[in-house]
Write a protein that holds these residues in place. Structure first.
Motif, PDB file in Angstrom:
ATOM      1  N   PHE A 192       0.866  -1.252   0.216  1.00 25.64           N
ATOM      2  CA  PHE A 192      -0.197   0.080   0.072  1.00 25.64           C
ATOM      3  C   PHE A 192       0.979   1.281  -0.152  1.00 25.64           C
ATOM      4  O   PHE A 192       0.322   2.306  -0.477  1.00 25.64           O
ATOM      5  N   GLY A 193       2.218   1.254   0.465  1.00 18.28           N
ATOM      6  CA  GLY A 193       2.809   2.387   0.653  1.00 18.28           C
ATOM      7  C   GLY A 193       3.246   2.822  -0.690  1.00 18.28           C
ATOM      8  O   GLY A 193       2.979   4.040  -1.082  1.00 18.28           O
ATOM      9  N   LEU A 194       3.662   2.079  -1.626  1.00 22.86           N
ATOM     10  CA  LEU A 194       4.098   2.320  -2.899  1.00 22.86           C
ATOM     11  C   LEU A 194       3.053   2.586  -3.645  1.00 22.86           C
ATOM     12  O   LEU A 194       3.075   3.581  -4.720  1.00 22.86           O
ATOM     13  N   ILE A 195       1.865   2.305  -3.596  1.00 24.51           N
ATOM     14  CA  ILE A 195       0.643   2.416  -4.454  1.00 24.51           C
ATOM     15  C   ILE A 195       0.018   3.797  -3.944  1.00 24.51           C
ATOM     16  O   ILE A 195      -0.168   4.538  -4.872  1.00 24.51           O
ATOM     17  N   GLY A 196       0.185   4.194  -2.713  1.00 25.02           N
ATOM     18  CA  GLY A 196      -0.159   5.455  -2.194  1.00 25.02           C
ATOM     19  C   GLY A 196       0.791   6.639  -2.800  1.00 25.02           C
ATOM     20  O   GLY A 196       0.185   7.596  -3.537  1.00 25.02           O
ATOM     21  N   MET A 197       2.077   6.232  -2.805  1.00 28.50           N
ATOM     22  CA  MET A 197       2.947   7.000  -3.435  1.00 28.50           C
ATOM     23  C   MET A 197       2.852   7.417  -4.968  1.00 28.50           C
ATOM     24  O   MET A 197       2.576   8.400  -5.339  1.00 28.50           O
ATOM     25  N   ARG A 198       2.427   6.221  -5.387  1.00 22.39           N
ATOM     26  CA  ARG A 198       2.157   6.450  -7.086  1.00 22.39           C
ATOM     27  C   ARG A 198       0.973   7.261  -7.188  1.00 22.39           C
ATOM     28  O   ARG A 198       0.960   8.045  -8.177  1.00 22.39           O
ATOM     29  N   GLU A 199       0.001   7.205  -6.464  1.00 24.09           N
ATOM     30  CA  GLU A 199      -1.274   7.640  -6.794  1.00 24.09           C
ATOM     31  C   GLU A 199      -0.902   9.310  -6.493  1.00 24.09           C
ATOM     32  O   GLU A 199      -1.448  10.214  -7.071  1.00 24.09           O
ATOM     33  N   ARG A 200      -0.138   9.804  -5.461  1.00 27.10           N
ATOM     34  CA  ARG A 200       0.012  11.072  -5.241  1.00 27.10           C
ATOM     35  C   ARG A 200       0.742  11.448  -6.315  1.00 27.10           C
ATOM     36  O   ARG A 200       0.511  12.834  -6.747  1.00 27.10           O
ATOM     37  N   ILE A 201       1.725  10.910  -6.857  1.00 27.78           N
ATOM     38  CA  ILE A 201       2.570  11.416  -7.921  1.00 27.78           C
ATOM     39  C   ILE A 201       1.837  11.454  -9.217  1.00 27.78           C
ATOM     40  O   ILE A 201       1.675  12.647  -9.859  1.00 27.78           O
ATOM     41  N   ASP A 202       0.721  10.643  -9.289  1.00 29.58           N
ATOM     42  CA  ASP A 202      -0.036  10.922 -10.485  1.00 29.58           C
ATOM     43  C   ASP A 202      -0.981  12.211 -10.452  1.00 29.58           C
ATOM     44  O   ASP A 202      -1.193  12.850 -11.154  1.00 29.58           O
ATOM     45  N   LEU A 203      -1.308  12.521  -9.129  1.00 30.90           N
ATOM     46  CA  LEU A 203      -2.354  13.776  -9.067  1.00 30.90           C
ATOM     47  C   LEU A 203      -1.489  14.943  -9.058  1.00 30.90           C
ATOM     48  O   LEU A 203      -1.866  15.990  -9.512  1.00 30.90           O
ATOM     49  N   LEU A 204      -0.314  14.799  -8.923  1.00 27.17           N
ATOM     50  CA  LEU A 204       0.546  15.859  -8.909  1.00 27.17           C
ATOM     51  C   LEU A 204       1.141  15.935 -10.374  1.00 27.17           C
ATOM     52  O   LEU A 204       2.107  16.774 -10.771  1.00 27.17           O
ATOM     53  N   GLU A 205       0.828  15.212 -11.437  1.00 30.36           N
ATOM     54  CA  GLU A 205       1.462  15.081 -12.677  1.00 30.36           C
ATOM     55  C   GLU A 205       3.026  15.035 -12.755  1.00 30.36           C
ATOM     56  O   GLU A 205       3.447  15.451 -13.717  1.00 30.36           O
ATOM     57  N   GLY A 206       3.547  14.108 -11.634  1.00 35.01           N
ATOM     58  CA  GLY A 206       4.861  13.822 -11.824  1.00 35.01           C
ATOM     59  C   GLY A 206       5.199  12.554 -12.298  1.00 35.01           C
ATOM     60  O   GLY A 206       4.435  11.831 -12.625  1.00 35.01           O
ATOM     61  N   GLN A 207       6.510  12.371 -11.955  1.00 34.67           N
ATOM     62  CA  GLN A 207       6.833  11.033 -12.223  1.00 34.67           C
ATOM     63  C   GLN A 207       7.889  10.508 -11.061  1.00 34.67           C
ATOM     64  O   GLN A 207       8.618  11.105 -10.318  1.00 34.67           O
ATOM     65  N   MET A 208       7.748   9.256 -10.861  1.00 34.92           N
ATOM     66  CA  MET A 208       8.535   8.531  -9.752  1.00 34.92           C
ATOM     67  C   MET A 208       9.159   7.354 -10.529  1.00 34.92           C
ATOM     68  O   MET A 208       8.629   6.303 -11.113  1.00 34.92           O
ATOM     69  N   THR A 209      10.493   6.941 -10.093  1.00 31.60           N
ATOM     70  CA  THR A 209      11.262   5.919 -10.517  1.00 31.60           C
ATOM     71  C   THR A 209      12.085   5.309  -9.390  1.00 31.60           C
ATOM     72  O   THR A 209      12.476   6.156  -8.400  1.00 31.60           O
ATOM     73  N   ILE A 210      11.858   3.945  -9.350  1.00 35.51           N
ATOM     74  CA  ILE A 210      12.679   3.365  -8.216  1.00 35.51           C
ATOM     75  C   ILE A 210      13.551   2.336  -8.657  1.00 35.51           C
ATOM     76  O   ILE A 210      13.303   1.614  -9.790  1.00 35.51           O
ATOM     77  N   TYR A 211      14.724   2.753  -8.039  1.00 30.88           N
ATOM     78  CA  TYR A 211      15.710   1.714  -8.343  1.00 30.88           C
ATOM     79  C   TYR A 211      16.276   1.103  -7.077  1.00 30.88           C
ATOM     80  O   TYR A 211      16.591   1.556  -6.096  1.00 30.88           O
ATOM     81  N   SER A 212      16.266  -0.332  -7.170  1.00 37.53           N
ATOM     82  CA  SER A 212      16.492  -0.896  -6.067  1.00 37.53           C
ATOM     83  C   SER A 212      17.132  -2.389  -6.435  1.00 37.53           C
ATOM     84  O   SER A 212      16.988  -3.108  -7.377  1.00 37.53           O
ATOM     85  N   GLN A 213      17.914  -2.777  -5.417  1.00 35.51           N
ATOM     86  CA  GLN A 213      18.537  -4.226  -5.699  1.00 35.51           C
ATOM     87  C   GLN A 213      18.905  -4.756  -4.339  1.00 35.51           C
ATOM     88  O   GLN A 213      19.280  -4.109  -3.271  1.00 35.51           O
ATOM     89  N   LYS A 214      18.599  -6.202  -4.190  1.00 34.77           N
ATOM     90  CA  LYS A 214      18.555  -6.851  -2.918  1.00 34.77           C
ATOM     91  C   LYS A 214      20.056  -6.777  -2.441  1.00 34.77           C
ATOM     92  O   LYS A 214      20.929  -6.984  -3.185  1.00 34.77           O
ATOM     93  N   GLY A 215      20.299  -6.466  -1.261  1.00 32.92           N
ATOM     94  CA  GLY A 215      21.489  -6.437  -0.463  1.00 32.92           C
ATOM     95  C   GLY A 215      22.615  -5.204  -0.866  1.00 32.92           C
ATOM     96  O   GLY A 215      23.356  -4.898  -0.033  1.00 32.92           O
TER      97      GLY A 215
END
Length: 381
Positions: free
Chosen positions: A343-366
């Motif tokens: 839900f955390g990431l879903i909520g963040m993406r919804e907020r970004i969409d409302l602000l007409e912005g873009q969000m990119t996540i880079y992640s790697q285990k460890g």
């Protein structure tokens, strides 16, 4: 659906008829106003002429009054010394006095009529001026009505067409509010409420330890109790921040973030570095709140899920957009892997969409995670 279309079309026709009627009324009032202005100008010219005539008549009356006075004096002298004057001289004196008296009476009557005309013109001018002012006022009011009819009411049909969507959106908002209440209820029950209950139990325990084991053992329990109270206080403050950070309204985004991150760093004993590049300017309230929430969610994810020991938060203010980067050294995850109840990431993406912005996540285990967000500063409300 057909009924809705029919209703919206009927409403459009009603609005068009209203606009046509009001516009026609505006034209008629405008014509009345223009005619009144012309009448006002004509009356002013006539009033000026009448006043000039009154002035000239008064001058003539004064001169005639002087001549008539002299003629009466001459007639009086002739009458007293009747024998010293001829019949012709007596007749001339009488005729001259009589003629001047008649002319003076006629001139005074003319003056009286001119004064009455002047007073009438002044009353009519006052009434016409009031008509002009009322016409201008009505035109102003009608213009406001026309602007409203041409603007907001023309969109009513669109609102009717989108009624189902608005209803669904409203239900989603209510559902989200109920979920938020449940979440807060659980957090208060599991956090501060539970801790305060433990404080009461531990305080009773401290009394028994003090009696049975002495002051040193009791002091150890007091220290543990102090830490427990400190945790409860942090949880209360965190919940308040979740509801609404009060400093955000007073200080703005950057000072509030700095204070918030400092508090998080002290409590979790996690190194948090905050960098602000660009002017520390106030943003519109509709931007500051969601941006704060986005950063707050990203930091909480790094602490709770990634178990990070170092977090870097950077904000860079540019002319057209705001760049936000949250980087941590946590355990990371696979962004392509679908997780249930994220839900955390879903909520963040919804907020970004409302602000007409873009969000990119880079992640790697460890290795860790980098959340990059670009938010335009000039978006339509």
């Amino acid at each position: 659906m057909s009924n809705k279309k029919f209703d919206s079309k009927s409403l459009d026709q009603i609005v068009e008829k209203m606009i046509e009627t009001v516009d026609h009324s505006k034209d008629e009032i405008f014509q009345i106003g223009e005619q009144s202005r012309k009448e006002h100008e004509r009356l002013l010219e006539e009033l000026h002429e009448v006043k000039e005539k009154v002035r000239r008549v008064i001058d003539q009356s004064d001169r005639l009054e002087a001549k008539a006075r002299l003629a009466r004096q001459r007639l009086s002298e002739v009458s007293k010394n009747f024998s010293n004057y001829s019949e012709s001289e007596i007749h001339d004196a009488y005729e001259k006095a009589h003629t001047l008296q008649m002319e003076l009476a006629m001139m005074r009557e003319k003056e009286k009529q001119l004064r009455l005309r002047r007073d009438e013109l002044e009353r009519r001018i006052s009434g016409v001026k009031e008509t002009i002012e009322r016409a201008d006022h009505l035109i102003g009011q009608i213009t406001v009505v026309l602007n409203y009819l041409n603007g907001d009411l023309r969109q009513v049909s669109e609102f009717i067409e989108g009624a189902n969507q608005k209803q669904e959106f409203g239900l989603r908002i209510i559902e989200a509010q109920e979920e938020e209440r449940k979440r807060l209820s659980r957090e208060i029950h599991d956090g501060p409420a539970q801790m305060l209950a433990n404080v009461i139990m531990r305080s009773d325990l401290i009394e028994r330890i003090y009696r049975d084991r002495g002051a040193e053992e009791a002091l150890k329990e007091v220290r543990d109790l102090k830490e427990m109270v400190r945790s409860a206080l942090y949880e209360v403050r965190r919940i308040i921040y979740d509801l609404r950070p009060m400093a955000l309204d007073d200080l703005g985004l950057i000072p509030t973030l700095r204070k918030y991150l400092k508090t998080i760093e002290e409590y979790h004993r996690t190194k948090i570095t905050f960098t602000n590049i660009g002017e520390c300017q106030r943003l519109p309230n509709r931007l500051e709140v969601p941006i704060f929430r986005l950063i707050q969610e990203a930091v909480q994810n790094a602490l709770k899920h990634a178990e990070a020991t170092e977090i870097q938060v950077k904000i860079e203010t540019k002319r057209q957009n705001l760049l936000v980067v949250v980087k941590d050294n946590g355990k990371g995850f696979d962004p392509n892997e679908k997780k249930e109840k994220a839900f955390g990431l879903i909520g963040m993406r919804e907020r970004i969409d409302l602000l007409e912005g873009q969000m990119t996540i880079y992640s790697q285990k460890g290795i860790g995670t980098i959340v990059s967000m670009q938010i335009p500063l000039h978006i339509e409300q």
